[in-house]
Motif scaffolding. Sequence first.
Motif, short mmCIF file in Angstrom:
data_model
loop_
_atom_site.label_atom_id
_atom_site.label_comp_id
_atom_site.label_asym_id
_atom_site.label_seq_id
_atom_site.Cartn_x
_atom_site.Cartn_y
_atom_site.Cartn_z
N LEU A 130 -3.37 -1.13 1.69
CA LEU A 130 -3.20 0.32 1.58
C LEU A 130 -1.88 0.78 2.19
O LEU A 130 -1.20 1.65 1.64
CB LEU A 130 -4.38 1.05 2.24
N ALA A 131 -1.52 0.22 3.33
CA ALA A 131 -0.25 0.57 3.96
C ALA A 131 0.92 0.18 3.06
O ALA A 131 1.88 0.96 2.91
CB ALA A 131 -0.13 -0.11 5.32
N MET A 132 0.85 -1.01 2.46
CA MET A 132 1.92 -1.45 1.56
C MET A 132 2.06 -0.50 0.38
O MET A 132 3.16 -0.05 0.05
CB MET A 132 1.63 -2.86 1.06
N VAL A 133 0.94 -0.16 -0.24
CA VAL A 133 0.97 0.73 -1.40
C VAL A 133 1.51 2.10 -1.00
O VAL A 133 2.36 2.67 -1.69
CB VAL A 133 -0.43 0.84 -2.05
N PHE A 134 1.06 2.62 0.14
CA PHE A 134 1.52 3.92 0.60
C PHE A 134 3.02 3.93 0.84
O PHE A 134 3.73 4.82 0.37
CB PHE A 134 0.77 4.33 1.88
N VAL A 135 3.52 2.93 1.56
CA VAL A 135 4.95 2.88 1.88
C VAL A 135 5.78 2.75 0.60
O VAL A 135 6.82 3.40 0.45
CB VAL A 135 5.25 1.74 2.87
N GLN A 136 5.33 1.92 -0.33
CA GLN A 136 6.09 1.75 -1.56
C GLN A 136 6.07 3.01 -2.42
O GLN A 136 7.07 3.35 -3.06
CB GLN A 136 5.57 0.55 -2.34
#
Length: 125
Positions: A6-12
């Motif tokens: 989720l953090a990866m998707v949010f940051v991207q």
Amino acid sequence: MTSQILAMVFVQLVAAGLGGYALTLWFLKARNLTVIGFHAVAGLAGIETLGANIRLSDLPADAPARGIALLSLELFGAAVVAGLVSALIGKRRPQLANLLLAVHVVGALAALFAALSFARDVSGA
């Protein structure tokens, strides 16, 4: 979905949103270096979180999802180089800078979709 994914998707997605906003400003001839700076930081953070998720996933080396993630990393790398070179040569060679900016946008979008595909495969959704 795990919190790392989720953090990866949010940051991207933040990086993509800032990139879209920067592109809109570019079309309006109203460059904002603060937006570009945050776009660059968020983009590099998105690459870092993708790399961390590849490393932390328990996927075997020959798993298709891992291959998609590595392809995404390669596309993000090409997009970063194209964006950086475009910014460095913008004043001297505007046509080449515009071409590199297009490569940056298309490469980053392709990488984003590949990263989202990896996220879907890893999360089991």
